[in-house]
Design a protein around this motif. Sequence first.
Motif, PDB file in Angstrom:
ATOM      1  N   PRO A   1      11.024   9.124  30.152  1.00 37.29           N
ATOM      2  CA  PRO A   1      11.904   9.672  29.107  1.00 37.29           C
ATOM      3  C   PRO A   1      12.850   8.623  28.530  1.00 37.29           C
ATOM      4  N   ALA A   2      13.288   7.678  29.365  1.00 35.05           N
ATOM      5  CA  ALA A   2      14.188   6.636  28.875  1.00 35.05           C
ATOM      6  C   ALA A   2      13.504   5.770  27.821  1.00 35.05           C
ATOM      7  N   GLU A   3      12.226   5.443  28.054  1.00 36.02           N
ATOM      8  CA  GLU A   3      11.480   4.663  27.064  1.00 36.02           C
ATOM      9  C   GLU A   3      11.301   5.463  25.780  1.00 36.02           C
ATOM     10  N   ALA A   4      11.024   6.756  25.922  1.00 37.83           N
ATOM     11  CA  ALA A   4      10.867   7.608  24.744  1.00 37.83           C
ATOM     12  C   ALA A   4      12.177   7.673  23.965  1.00 37.83           C
ATOM     13  N   TRP A   5      13.298   7.859  24.668  1.00 36.48           N
ATOM     14  CA  TRP A   5      14.590   7.924  23.979  1.00 36.48           C
ATOM     15  C   TRP A   5      14.882   6.608  23.274  1.00 36.48           C
ATOM     16  N   ARG A   6      14.562   5.501  23.921  1.00 38.00           N
ATOM     17  CA  ARG A   6      14.808   4.186  23.311  1.00 38.00           C
ATOM     18  C   ARG A   6      14.085   4.067  21.973  1.00 38.00           C
ATOM     19  N   GLN A   7      12.820   4.493  21.947  1.00 40.51           N
ATOM     20  CA  GLN A   7      12.066   4.400  20.705  1.00 40.51           C
ATOM     21  C   GLN A   7      12.584   5.383  19.654  1.00 40.51           C
ATOM     22  N   LEU A   8      12.917   6.579  20.082  1.00 36.68           N
ATOM     23  CA  LEU A   8      13.427   7.563  19.133  1.00 36.68           C
ATOM     24  C   LEU A   8      14.769   7.127  18.550  1.00 36.68           C
ATOM     25  N   PHE A   9      15.615   6.529  19.380  1.00 38.05           N
ATOM     26  CA  PHE A   9      16.903   6.069  18.885  1.00 38.05           C
ATOM     27  C   PHE A   9      16.727   4.940  17.877  1.00 38.05           C
ATOM     28  N   ALA A  10      15.842   3.999  18.183  1.00 32.54           N
ATOM     29  CA  ALA A  10      15.585   2.922  17.231  1.00 32.54           C
ATOM     30  C   ALA A  10      15.025   3.471  15.931  1.00 32.54           C
TER      31      ALA A  10
ATOM     32  N   ALA B   1      10.267  17.925  24.730  1.00 25.40           N
ATOM     33  CA  ALA B   1      10.295  18.508  26.075  1.00 25.40           C
ATOM     34  C   ALA B   1      10.209  20.025  26.060  1.00 25.40           C
ATOM     35  N   GLY B   2      10.307  20.652  24.888  1.00 29.92           N
ATOM     36  CA  GLY B   2      10.242  22.105  24.805  1.00 29.92           C
ATOM     37  C   GLY B   2      11.530  22.784  25.186  1.00 29.92           C
ATOM     38  N   ALA B   3      12.672  22.080  25.042  1.00 29.82           N
ATOM     39  CA  ALA B   3      13.964  22.688  25.361  1.00 29.82           C
ATOM     40  C   ALA B   3      14.355  23.676  24.262  1.00 29.82           C
ATOM     41  N   PRO B   4      15.058  24.750  24.593  1.00 33.54           N
ATOM     42  CA  PRO B   4      15.509  25.703  23.573  1.00 33.54           C
ATOM     43  C   PRO B   4      16.428  25.029  22.555  1.00 33.54           C
ATOM     44  N   GLY B   5      16.443  25.546  21.350  1.00 37.58           N
ATOM     45  CA  GLY B   5      17.248  24.957  20.291  1.00 37.58           C
ATOM     46  C   GLY B   5      18.735  24.996  20.566  1.00 37.58           C
ATOM     47  N   ASP B   6      19.196  25.932  21.397  1.00 35.54           N
ATOM     48  CA  ASP B   6      20.628  26.040  21.692  1.00 35.54           C
ATOM     49  C   ASP B   6      21.002  25.401  23.027  1.00 35.54           C
TER      50      ASP B   6
ATOM     51  N   ARG C   1      15.519  19.449  31.463  1.00 35.04           N
ATOM     52  CA  ARG C   1      14.195  19.821  30.983  1.00 35.04           C
ATOM     53  C   ARG C   1      13.325  18.587  30.784  1.00 35.04           C
ATOM     54  N   VAL C   2      13.892  17.550  30.227  1.00 33.11           N
ATOM     55  CA  VAL C   2      13.165  16.300  29.981  1.00 33.11           C
ATOM     56  C   VAL C   2      12.584  15.739  31.272  1.00 33.11           C
ATOM     57  N   ALA C   3      13.364  15.848  32.349  1.00 35.68           N
ATOM     58  CA  ALA C   3      12.930  15.284  33.632  1.00 35.68           C
ATOM     59  C   ALA C   3      11.729  16.008  34.220  1.00 35.68           C
ATOM     60  N   THR C   4      11.445  17.223  33.766  1.00 35.76           N
ATOM     61  CA  THR C   4      10.323  17.984  34.332  1.00 35.76           C
ATOM     62  C   THR C   4       9.006  17.723  33.603  1.00 35.76           C
ATOM     63  N   CYS C   5       9.056  17.023  32.479  1.00 34.68           N
ATOM     64  CA  CYS C   5       7.846  16.785  31.680  1.00 34.68           C
ATOM     65  C   CYS C   5       7.233  15.431  32.024  1.00 34.68           C
TER      66      CYS C   5
END
Length: 378
Positions: free
Chosen positions: A279-288, A318-323, A332-336
């Motif tokens: 997830p950290a790698e995914a966040w890094r790319q999404l942030f960039a 990750a399929g987390a609820p919008g709220d 939730r991210v950690a479970t995927c």
Amino acid sequence: MRNTIEQLVDGLAGNVIIGGVLDLADEHLRLGDADFVAELAAAVHARYGAGEKGTEHHYLFSLLLWRLATTHRRDAIAHALRLGFADLSPTKQPERRAAAVLAANQSPRDLAQVFVPGEAAHGDAPDELRACLVHELVLRRATPPPEAAHWAANSPFWQGHPLAWLPWSLSPLEGTPRLTRYWLGGGGNGIAYGLPEGRELPNDPAPVPAVRANDLDFALTTAVDRWDGRHNGRVEAGIHVTDAPVDADALHPMLASLPLDCLDGLTGARNLAVVATTPAEAWRQLFAAASTGGGGEDTWWYGAHGRLAAWRSLAALAGAPGDATAAEVERRVATCAWYGFRAWTDWFNCDLWDLGLATLSPDRTRLTVLAATDYNGG
């Protein structure tokens, strides 16, 4: 000093050589005299206006403001904002840019004045600048000053602002974000795309479960929304629900089997690379992608809004609820299971800005895909 400034401004009439003026401004800043540079900038503006974009007078005024904003001095902050640093910018988001530059060059203690009514820097700072400044500091692992927390607690603007959703400290998942650096001579940032770090998955043929449903969450594309619609930009996202769990080693053929535009025309297994990532790698790319990717600086979202957009896309992947809160999203991210992919197809530009991410839900029956591509060529 006034006579010197008047003489300098008089000498600029019809003169396209401004290096000597900038050298003099730099010398005054080295001596701690931000007042001289501010008065010079004000005099240039009073005589010539901001100048037509692209002219030397416009360039000089912009460079003088830039010098004030990047000089580590409390009074330089107030001068820069008074002269319009939060309004005059080559970008469509001047407040966001100003917040990024100030956070990169000024201390939280000196920036506290921006949040305090009655301080010199307060009246010339729009609320959007204050909101962005909070998270530009957080991204740099700097604690926002207590004055910022007081402003947020009492500001109706902040209470209804999207950035209020974000935590006031970096999560372990965010690590050390790669940020644009700003200094006296300009700014620069590195490219953070391509295949994320991780174990490459086998590309051997394997049985894949059938897809029984397809869906779309519009939040998926938040981090790359501004890529779409550019002359070279394309974005694709989707949720694919299978009738049986997807084995990790079958993810490569599973992706290749999906009716994705980004993989259309795939000529062989070797033209698709898939890695198991974090997830950290995914966040890094999404942030960039959200903060500086997909085009020139005139369309950047910068750090604060880039951080929020990265979280929004991460939550949808990750399929987390919008709220969901940030803490709930992180759990939730950690479970995927997280994956990155890169394909050599006509859909991708195979240039600097190519992004491919996929996730499997904890039960491995929900495969979510996000792909984007862009470049600055013709």
